[in-house]
Design a protein around this motif. Sequence first.
Motif, mmCIF file in Angstrom:
data_model
loop_
_atom_site.group_PDB
_atom_site.id
_atom_site.type_symbol
_atom_site.label_atom_id
_atom_site.label_comp_id
_atom_site.label_asym_id
_atom_site.label_seq_id
_atom_site.Cartn_x
_atom_site.Cartn_y
_atom_site.Cartn_z
ATOM 1 N N MET A 1 0.844 -1.201 0.000
ATOM 2 C CA MET A 1 0.000 0.000 0.000
ATOM 3 C C MET A 1 0.874 1.244 0.000
ATOM 4 O O MET A 1 1.914 1.285 0.661
ATOM 5 N N HIS A 2 0.464 2.261 -0.750
ATOM 6 C CA HIS A 2 1.163 3.546 -0.799
ATOM 7 C C HIS A 2 0.255 4.625 -0.210
ATOM 8 O O HIS A 2 -0.949 4.663 -0.515
ATOM 9 N N ILE A 3 0.839 5.491 0.600
ATOM 10 C CA ILE A 3 0.116 6.669 1.107
ATOM 11 C C ILE A 3 0.978 7.879 0.803
ATOM 12 O O ILE A 3 2.032 8.082 1.432
ATOM 13 N N LEU A 4 0.591 8.659 -0.196
ATOM 14 C CA LEU A 4 1.357 9.824 -0.627
ATOM 15 C C LEU A 4 0.629 11.092 -0.204
ATOM 16 O O LEU A 4 -0.551 11.274 -0.522
ATOM 17 N N LEU A 5 1.331 11.972 0.511
ATOM 18 C CA LEU A 5 0.777 13.235 0.980
ATOM 19 C C LEU A 5 1.397 14.374 0.186
ATOM 20 O O LEU A 5 2.629 14.493 0.120
ATOM 21 N N ALA A 6 0.553 15.205 -0.422
ATOM 22 C CA ALA A 6 1.035 16.245 -1.324
ATOM 23 C C ALA A 6 0.503 17.616 -0.918
ATOM 24 O O ALA A 6 -0.456 17.728 -0.139
ATOM 25 N N ASP A 7 1.101 18.647 -1.475
ATOM 26 C CA ASP A 7 0.561 19.994 -1.294
ATOM 27 C C ASP A 7 -0.811 20.120 -1.948
ATOM 28 O O ASP A 7 -1.659 20.881 -1.479
ATOM 29 N N ALA A 8 -1.023 19.359 -3.049
ATOM 30 C CA ALA A 8 -2.310 19.435 -3.730
ATOM 31 C C ALA A 8 -2.524 18.196 -4.584
ATOM 32 O O ALA A 8 -1.562 17.562 -5.031
ATOM 33 N N VAL A 9 -3.785 17.872 -4.776
ATOM 34 C CA VAL A 9 -4.200 16.857 -5.743
ATOM 35 C C VAL A 9 -5.141 17.544 -6.717
ATOM 36 O O VAL A 9 -6.090 18.234 -6.299
ATOM 37 N N PHE A 10 -4.884 17.387 -8.012
ATOM 38 C CA PHE A 10 -5.767 17.980 -9.020
ATOM 39 C C PHE A 10 -6.317 16.870 -9.900
ATOM 40 O O PHE A 10 -5.564 16.172 -10.584
ATOM 41 N N THR A 11 -7.633 16.693 -9.866
ATOM 42 C CA THR A 11 -8.264 15.640 -10.656
ATOM 43 C C THR A 11 -9.711 16.014 -10.944
ATOM 44 O O THR A 11 -10.370 16.665 -10.120
ATOM 45 N N GLU A 49 7.157 20.297 -0.245
ATOM 46 C CA GLU A 49 6.749 21.577 -0.838
ATOM 47 C C GLU A 49 6.698 21.494 -2.364
ATOM 48 O O GLU A 49 7.599 20.945 -2.998
ATOM 49 N N GLY A 50 5.639 22.053 -2.917
ATOM 50 C CA GLY A 50 5.494 22.111 -4.370
ATOM 51 C C GLY A 50 5.050 20.817 -5.006
ATOM 52 O O GLY A 50 5.058 20.691 -6.243
ATOM 53 N N SER A 51 4.617 19.842 -4.214
ATOM 54 C CA SER A 51 4.212 18.555 -4.779
ATOM 55 C C SER A 51 2.741 18.591 -5.182
ATOM 56 O O SER A 51 1.889 19.108 -4.458
ATOM 57 N N TYR A 375 5.971 27.290 -8.014
ATOM 58 C CA TYR A 375 5.137 28.486 -8.009
ATOM 59 C C TYR A 375 3.916 28.224 -7.146
ATOM 60 O O TYR A 375 3.624 27.070 -6.799
ATOM 61 N N PRO A 376 3.214 29.284 -6.750
ATOM 62 C CA PRO A 376 2.107 29.115 -5.799
ATOM 63 C C PRO A 376 0.993 28.224 -6.333
ATOM 64 O O PRO A 376 0.737 28.171 -7.535
ATOM 65 N N ILE A 377 0.354 27.514 -5.423
ATOM 66 C CA ILE A 377 -0.800 26.683 -5.755
ATOM 67 C C ILE A 377 -2.061 27.495 -5.472
ATOM 68 O O ILE A 377 -2.321 27.888 -4.329
ATOM 69 N N ASN A 378 -2.801 27.795 -6.534
ATOM 70 C CA ASN A 378 -4.056 28.531 -6.383
ATOM 71 C C ASN A 378 -5.039 28.033 -7.428
ATOM 72 O O ASN A 378 -4.773 27.037 -8.119
ATOM 73 N N ASP A 379 -6.164 28.716 -7.584
ATOM 74 C CA ASP A 379 -7.211 28.232 -8.480
ATOM 75 C C ASP A 379 -6.800 28.282 -9.950
ATOM 76 O O ASP A 379 -7.490 27.691 -10.788
ATOM 77 N N GLN A 380 -5.713 28.974 -10.261
ATOM 78 C CA GLN A 380 -5.227 29.005 -11.638
ATOM 79 C C GLN A 380 -4.182 27.923 -11.917
ATOM 80 O O GLN A 380 -3.568 27.912 -12.980
ATOM 81 N N PRO A 382 -4.421 24.785 -12.904
ATOM 82 C CA PRO A 382 -4.530 24.048 -14.174
ATOM 83 C C PRO A 382 -3.953 24.795 -15.359
ATOM 84 O O PRO A 382 -3.400 24.179 -16.277
ATOM 85 N N LEU A 383 -4.050 26.118 -15.337
ATOM 86 C CA LEU A 383 -3.457 26.928 -16.398
ATOM 87 C C LEU A 383 -1.940 26.954 -16.286
ATOM 88 O O LEU A 383 -1.221 26.735 -17.268
ATOM 89 N N HIS A 384 -1.439 27.196 -15.089
ATOM 90 C CA HIS A 384 0.010 27.321 -14.926
ATOM 91 C C HIS A 384 0.733 25.992 -15.116
ATOM 92 O O HIS A 384 1.907 25.972 -15.521
ATOM 93 N N LEU A 385 0.058 24.867 -14.860
ATOM 94 C CA LEU A 385 0.672 23.575 -15.154
ATOM 95 C C LEU A 385 0.967 23.422 -16.641
ATOM 96 O O LEU A 385 1.896 22.698 -17.032
ATOM 97 N N LEU A 386 0.194 24.096 -17.487
ATOM 98 C CA LEU A 386 0.443 24.057 -18.932
ATOM 99 C C LEU A 386 1.449 25.111 -19.354
ATOM 100 O O LEU A 386 2.304 24.851 -20.208
ATOM 101 N N LEU A 387 1.370 26.299 -18.784
ATOM 102 C CA LEU A 387 2.293 27.372 -19.166
ATOM 103 C C LEU A 387 3.689 27.139 -18.603
ATOM 104 O O LEU A 387 4.687 27.477 -19.251
ATOM 105 N N ARG A 388 3.749 26.580 -17.398
ATOM 106 C CA ARG A 388 5.030 26.332 -16.716
ATOM 107 C C ARG A 388 5.025 24.883 -16.251
ATOM 108 O O ARG A 388 4.921 24.588 -15.066
ATOM 109 N N ARG A 389 5.152 24.005 -17.215
ATOM 110 C CA ARG A 389 4.925 22.582 -16.961
ATOM 111 C C ARG A 389 5.744 22.082 -15.783
ATOM 112 O O ARG A 389 6.892 22.495 -15.565
ATOM 113 N N PRO A 390 5.186 21.193 -14.996
ATOM 114 C CA PRO A 390 5.879 20.699 -13.808
ATOM 115 C C PRO A 390 6.963 19.686 -14.166
ATOM 116 O O PRO A 390 7.007 19.145 -15.269
#
Length: 404
Positions: A1-11, A49-51, A375-380, A382-390
Amino acid sequence: MHILLADAVFTDGTLYRDHGVVFERTVLALKPNSELRSEYGPACTELGEGSVLLPGLVNPHVHLEFSANRASLTYGGFMPWLQSVIANRDDLIGGCGEECVDEATALMLRNGITAFGAVSSYGFDLDACVRAPQKVVYFNELIGSDPAMADALYANFQERLFASQSEAREGFFPSVAIHSPYSVHPVLIRKALDYAKAHRLRVTAHFMESPAEREWLDHNDGDFKPFFENFLRQNRAANTPDAFLECFDGIPTLFTHAVQANDDELARIAAGKHTLIHCPVSNRLLGNGVLDLERLEQLGIRWVCGTDGLSSNYTLDLFEEMKTALFMHPQRDLLDLAYRLWNASTRHAADALGLNCGTISDGYDADLLVARIDYPINDQLPLHLLLRRPTIESVYIEGNKVKG
């Protein structure tokens, strides 16, 4: 089993801050980090941080057999490109052995693509697709409009299809592709689709990609006319658009491109609950126009995003494809389009391919990416993941780490 804790999950178009995921082969839970720490303690892996955890990307349309192309083909118009493909076909195919296809699938994996639909014209990519770590929907392509060659063409298609069916396994799905309305005789289309329906195989087809196709199918004229007269000694199109679409009634199909489809054809696609695959880079390089996404949405047509192959793209990268779409559709609200593109490259694409992935949700396969941003995690996001790919640090497919 894996338990991964992140700054954010986007799905699924939702951003969960300070969340993590529990998974084995499938996702078991998506919860706040505080709950997971309380429940699992030291078994948790803190990503730091930044995950950001993302669902694995799904590329529903790629041609791998021309992956040797670098700068051999002519861009700017469909017919010059097609003529250059014909002129260079033997060199391109001969130059793309198994190592070449392996590198193409590895390139997709590095770019976070955990499932793809491979459209195969010759079957030379079969072994590489069978051993690819990703989920693969393997579309054996039927092509041929000459009625005198119908039996031979169908026999070749069957041989390739049966070879792929002998490799069927969990994660590898033999399927059927009909090349296009201008290139496949209606008798062959009906035979192939009858087989696909009887064996519950997935189906895809190209449709209305170029102005040349539009003119040829409507008027038996235009840029395609000398091509068919000189190469195939045909002076009439093999199908009408309506007759072609009618063949797919009752068979949910992934139609690719449809840039030149008219309102009646789109209405028929909507009524059939088919899916359209948008390939913005390919459409731009071949001069085919821009898909009207708003019209698709008004009609209730699901659209997904694909790369096409390296014969009409410079990379197999859905991050790049989504970013191109952001600039190709300037009339759309930027952030709303970014959200829609993420759905089109994850859950919607997986659902169109009949796959149990594309989302970080309970019961779905644990195909996910560990990404890192600065970069900061906010409501934008999904856009910044494309402009500044992770940076993609790790890739999991069905709970197994296959990269990182």
